[in-house]
Scaffold this motif. Structure first.
Motif, mmCIF file in Angstrom:
data_model
loop_
_atom_site.group_PDB
_atom_site.id
_atom_site.type_symbol
_atom_site.label_atom_id
_atom_site.label_comp_id
_atom_site.label_asym_id
_atom_site.label_seq_id
_atom_site.Cartn_x
_atom_site.Cartn_y
_atom_site.Cartn_z
ATOM 1 N N THR A 9 6.731 6.696 15.086
ATOM 2 C CA THR A 9 7.981 7.945 14.825
ATOM 3 C C THR A 9 8.918 6.862 13.999
ATOM 4 O OG1 THR A 9 8.668 7.936 16.755
ATOM 5 C CG2 THR A 9 7.247 9.265 16.288
ATOM 6 N N LEU A 65 29.800 8.208 7.341
ATOM 7 C CA LEU A 65 29.215 9.161 6.935
ATOM 8 C C LEU A 65 27.489 9.388 7.388
ATOM 9 C CD1 LEU A 65 30.236 9.631 3.849
ATOM 10 C CD2 LEU A 65 30.868 11.053 6.141
ATOM 11 N N TRP A 74 23.059 11.871 10.080
ATOM 12 C CA TRP A 74 21.716 11.408 10.727
ATOM 13 C C TRP A 74 21.784 12.442 11.559
ATOM 14 C CZ3 TRP A 74 20.042 10.613 15.576
ATOM 15 C CH2 TRP A 74 18.323 10.151 16.079
ATOM 16 N N VAL A 75 22.847 12.655 12.630
ATOM 17 C CA VAL A 75 23.099 14.375 13.454
ATOM 18 C C VAL A 75 21.908 15.623 13.042
ATOM 19 C CG1 VAL A 75 23.987 15.539 15.354
ATOM 20 C CG2 VAL A 75 24.033 12.898 15.019
ATOM 21 N N PHE A 106 10.139 12.393 16.826
ATOM 22 C CA PHE A 106 11.584 11.840 17.903
ATOM 23 C C PHE A 106 10.611 10.738 18.730
ATOM 24 C CE2 PHE A 106 13.544 14.599 17.058
ATOM 25 C CZ PHE A 106 15.110 13.900 16.736
ATOM 26 N N TYR A 118 20.413 17.364 19.905
ATOM 27 C CA TYR A 118 20.910 17.750 18.751
ATOM 28 C C TYR A 118 21.608 18.684 17.915
ATOM 29 C CZ TYR A 118 19.852 12.695 18.796
ATOM 30 O OH TYR A 118 19.702 11.353 19.144
ATOM 31 N N TRP A 146 36.277 2.355 16.533
ATOM 32 C CA TRP A 146 35.265 3.671 15.611
ATOM 33 C C TRP A 146 36.241 4.673 15.429
ATOM 34 C CZ3 TRP A 146 32.738 8.281 15.584
ATOM 35 C CH2 TRP A 146 31.745 8.242 14.810
ATOM 36 N N ILE A 178 26.887 10.904 19.238
ATOM 37 C CA ILE A 178 26.454 10.502 18.391
ATOM 38 C C ILE A 178 26.063 8.818 18.508
ATOM 39 C CG2 ILE A 178 27.441 9.761 16.317
ATOM 40 C CD1 ILE A 178 28.915 12.235 15.662
ATOM 41 N N THR A 185 16.516 0.657 14.954
ATOM 42 C CA THR A 185 15.547 0.672 14.624
ATOM 43 C C THR A 185 16.161 0.171 13.312
ATOM 44 O OG1 THR A 185 16.082 2.434 13.507
ATOM 45 C CG2 THR A 185 14.113 2.226 15.473
ATOM 46 N N ILE A 217 37.330 9.997 4.739
ATOM 47 C CA ILE A 217 36.467 10.022 4.981
ATOM 48 C C ILE A 217 37.036 9.130 6.375
ATOM 49 C CG2 ILE A 217 34.277 8.656 6.080
ATOM 50 C CD1 ILE A 217 33.785 11.500 3.888
ATOM 51 N N THR A 247 14.067 4.203 19.965
ATOM 52 C CA THR A 247 14.006 5.377 18.505
ATOM 53 C C THR A 247 16.150 4.752 18.008
ATOM 54 O OG1 THR A 247 14.752 6.856 18.950
ATOM 55 C CG2 THR A 247 13.026 6.611 19.466
ATOM 56 N N GLY A 248 17.146 4.282 18.651
ATOM 57 C CA GLY A 248 18.373 4.901 18.158
ATOM 58 C C GLY A 248 18.338 3.694 16.453
ATOM 59 N N LEU A 249 19.340 4.303 15.910
ATOM 60 C CA LEU A 249 19.603 4.064 14.209
ATOM 61 C C LEU A 249 20.240 2.067 14.497
ATOM 62 C CD1 LEU A 249 21.985 6.390 12.975
ATOM 63 C CD2 LEU A 249 19.720 6.415 13.123
ATOM 64 N N PRO A 274 25.812 8.548 10.008
ATOM 65 C CA PRO A 274 25.571 8.256 11.544
ATOM 66 C C PRO A 274 25.539 10.146 11.925
ATOM 67 C CG PRO A 274 26.878 6.618 12.065
ATOM 68 C CD PRO A 274 27.071 7.039 10.829
ATOM 69 N N VAL A 275 26.780 10.835 10.572
ATOM 70 C CA VAL A 275 27.056 12.136 11.673
ATOM 71 C C VAL A 275 26.252 12.717 10.706
ATOM 72 C CG1 VAL A 275 28.226 13.975 10.499
ATOM 73 C CG2 VAL A 275 29.514 11.682 11.282
ATOM 74 N N ALA A 314 22.353 7.816 20.262
ATOM 75 C CA ALA A 314 21.639 8.323 18.994
ATOM 76 C C ALA A 314 21.504 7.308 18.324
ATOM 77 C CB ALA A 314 22.111 8.979 17.735
ATOM 78 N N ILE A 315 22.685 6.169 18.118
ATOM 79 C CA ILE A 315 22.812 4.617 17.933
ATOM 80 C C ILE A 315 22.619 4.195 18.415
ATOM 81 C CG2 ILE A 315 24.683 3.163 16.684
ATOM 82 C CD1 ILE A 315 26.720 5.975 15.982
ATOM 83 N N PRO A 334 12.833 6.974 12.983
ATOM 84 C CA PRO A 334 14.345 7.640 13.315
ATOM 85 C C PRO A 334 14.787 8.215 11.678
ATOM 86 C CG PRO A 334 14.468 5.916 13.828
ATOM 87 C CD PRO A 334 13.046 6.089 13.606
ATOM 88 N N TRP A 335 15.001 7.285 10.736
ATOM 89 C CA TRP A 335 15.367 7.517 9.613
ATOM 90 C C TRP A 335 14.308 8.050 8.513
ATOM 91 C CZ3 TRP A 335 19.615 5.779 8.901
ATOM 92 C CH2 TRP A 335 19.648 4.044 9.896
ATOM 93 N N TYR A 371 14.887 16.087 21.921
ATOM 94 C CA TYR A 371 16.222 15.081 21.261
ATOM 95 C C TYR A 371 16.557 15.887 20.318
ATOM 96 C CZ TYR A 371 15.396 10.837 23.238
ATOM 97 O OH TYR A 371 15.300 9.631 24.021
ATOM 98 N N ILE A 419 38.014 11.661 10.313
ATOM 99 C CA ILE A 419 36.804 11.610 10.320
ATOM 100 C C ILE A 419 36.756 11.316 12.034
ATOM 101 C CG2 ILE A 419 34.127 12.286 10.517
ATOM 102 C CD1 ILE A 419 34.513 13.200 7.766
#
Lengths: 296, 290
Positions: free
Chosen positions: B50, B28, B33-34, B45, B258, A168, A123, A137, A108, A132-134, B30-31, A126-127, B52-53, B254, A111
């Protein structure tokens, strides 16, 4: 005699294609970087004029360049320290610990190293997305609203966001490397230490670390060179130096000047400075980390 | 012999596991999630409420069709396949004889050539991408053609050249370990130099050839800055993805973005799962990173 001549011909045809390609696409462009840095060329007039070291003089007065330099040095130092800490920690845990899932973690962690920089930038897009980012939120969901930020938009934070992405990406690669050199340490050294009553942590500092030191030293050069290069690619895709130059790094500044603005001579002068800087830094680091090499 | 306190031992173990699991999650989640996000409709989105999870309401595979056809990711995918395959073939055809000659024959100038190829290891492509671009565009101008820019063959040639130094270094290191007797036996049996190399020596270097292929496949497939600089219509997947990300982010499409991300990383992930052992083993052999 005849045999010798046919051998010479064979060797020539074996090596010639490689030599030609490396000369054409590696050596000549490299020489051009140095040569072009002495000219004023490109720009609006597109004239070529020899200006000696003038490009380098203007560099010293260029605030944008100095800021990029500062950012780059901060990135190199912080990425190296963080990556080295986690990579050694994880490598030590995974090679010494007797628990299940060792292979799983190794697979892992590696990767990020196989993904394209563009994918990683996507990625982290998105974070870091502010609405709306991980990350934001998630922070809101656990009630830490005060910690949410404009990760890529805040001048004070953007550099650390980039650094986090770089760390990372790098941990797994160096961890695998350190694991390989830790695996070569004979097991009886640990048995002897354990008989003497050493704890795991003492063993790490007294046995593991000194024995993999030369390997760590070699990787320091890798950190410097690869961080300079990768920070350029990350910044080029993720922020292009923004906001307001707070995430600018020197190779991206070079690329912008040379390819974006077309000021080739000036851009190449930046390239020369970075080139020399990276070699000097690698040499200095190599010198100050010089210890007596312990062997087993 | 003093015993370690069992409580500290447990705390130690908990911290160790927590660190490992935190790192695993940070990779794991984020990957994964994409992958999940690539199946979402756009309405999932943007706008109020909304999450995102949340899981996608339905599997919107339309995103992939749009990405492949309208956003031309299919075309870029094909370009990447062509460029990567061509660059790998060129690399092996050029690097193998050079590595073989440099490691198995004694001739005048061998030392200098070895040093020259080693020196190539220190030049990173990021520094010279603009001079390469200028060289190609100047050649175009001088000849009055537009053949040299935006050409997939030229791009493959540059990829192959950029990894020649590393590959020759790795392959000749392996050739050196093979015993001398094989060639002498082949010569006595009447084999020429070329036949000896192709039929006997190169097949023996298979493990290191495999390492070269694995690493260079990844680096060619993922390469971004050269393709971005010198390619246009015939660009590769990484550049296509970068443009797609820029366009779809401003258009807030979005889901398609993705889907594009998945298209780029899926082949690499599949390959990785198949060969991860050789990859991490080979890494310590080569030990270089760009």
């Amino acid at each position: 005699m005849n045999r010798k001549r046919s051998q010479g011909r064979f060797v020539f045809f074996c090596i010639a294609p490689a030599a030609i390609l490396v000369t054409l696409f590696i050596f000549i462009p490299t020489i051009n970087v140095f040569r072009m840095s002495l000219y004023r060329m490109g720009g609006i007039t597109n004239k070529k004029e020899f200006v000696g070291l003038n490009n380098f003089k203007s560099l010293l007065a260029d605030k944008n360049f100095l800021q990029a330099m500062q950012n780059s040095i901060a990135i190199i130092v912080l990425v190296t320290l963080c990556t080295i800490f986690f990579a050694i920690l994880f490598a030590a845990i995974l090679s010494r610990g007797k628990f299940k899932g060792k292979n799983f973690f190794r697979i892992i962690f590696y990767i990020p190293n196989i993904l394209s920089i563009v994918v990683i930038a996507g990625i982290f897009g998105a974070i870091y997305n502010p609405s709306t980012g991980l990350l934001n939120t998630f922070l809101r969901a656990i009630g830490l609203d005060s910690l949410t930020h404009q990760w890529m938009g805040d001048q004070k934070i953007v550099l650390y966001s980039i650094i986090f992405a770089l760390v990372w990406q790098a941990i797994g690669y160096y961890m695998v490397m350190y694991m390989a050199s830790m695996a070569a340490i004979p097991q009886d050294l640990y048995e002897a230490a354990s008989l003497d009553g050493a704890t795991e942590i003492q063993m790490f500092f007294q046995v593991t670390l000194p024995l993999v030191w030369s390997n760590i030293r070699t990787t320091l050069t890798f950190y410097i060179i690869s961080t300079i290069n990768l920070s350029f690619l990350f910044v080029q895709i993720m922020s292009d130096g923004g906001p307001n130059g707070h995430s600018e790094v020197f190779l991206n500044y070079m690329y912008k000047q040379a390819y974006g603005a077309g000021v080739y001579g000036y851009g190449m002068a930046i390239g020369v400075v970075v080139f020399i800087f990276s070699f000097a830094l690698a040499a200095i680091v190599n010198k100050i980390t010089d210890r007596e090499v312990l062997e087993f | 012999m003093k015993k370690q306190n069992p409580v500290t031992k447990i705390i130690f173990k908990v911290i160790v596991y927590a660190a490992l699991i935190a790192m695993t999650i940070s990779i794991l989640v984020p990957v994964a999630w994409v992958f999940m996000a690539s199946f979402k409709r756009n309405a999932e989105f943007i706008g109020q409420g909304t999450n995102p999870w949340a899981l996608p309401e339905q599997l919107q595979y339309q995103n992939y069709i749009t990405a492949f056809v309208d956003a031309e990711m299919g075309k870029f995918f094909l370009n990447s396949v062509i460029v990567t395959a061509l660059a790998l073939i060129l690399l092996l055809v050029i690097a193998l004889p050079a590595a073989y000659a440099l490691s198995r024959f004694d001739f005048k100038g061998r030392k200098i050539l070895n040093i020259a190829f080693m020196a190539g290891l220190f030049v990173n492509i990021n520094y010279i991408v603009v001079p390469i671009f200028l060289m190609l565009s100047d050649t175009n101008k001088a000849l009055g053609v537009d053949f040299f820019l935006d050409n997939r063959f030229i791009l493959s040639l540059i990829y192959a050249s950029s990894s020649l130094s590393f590959s020759i270094y790795l392959l000749s290191g392996y050739f050196k370990t093979l015993p001398k007797g094989f060639e002498e036996a082949a010569y006595i049996d009447g084999c020429g130099y070329l036949k000896t190399m192709v039929k006997i020596m190169i097949p023996m270097a298979k493990p290191s050839i495999l390492t070269v292929i694995l690493f260079q496949f990844l680096s060619f497939w993922n390469e971004y800055i050269i393709a971005f600089t010198i390619m246009d219509e015939h660009s590769t997947l990484a550049v296509g993805l970068k443009n797609l990300m820029a366009v779809e982010r401003t258009a807030t499409n979005y889901g398609i973005m993705y889907a594009g991300l998945v298209i780029v990383m899926l082949p690499v992930l599949i390959l990785y799962i198949c060969v991860q052992k050789q990859l991490t083993k080979g890494m310590t052999l080569g030990g270089l990173k760009g």
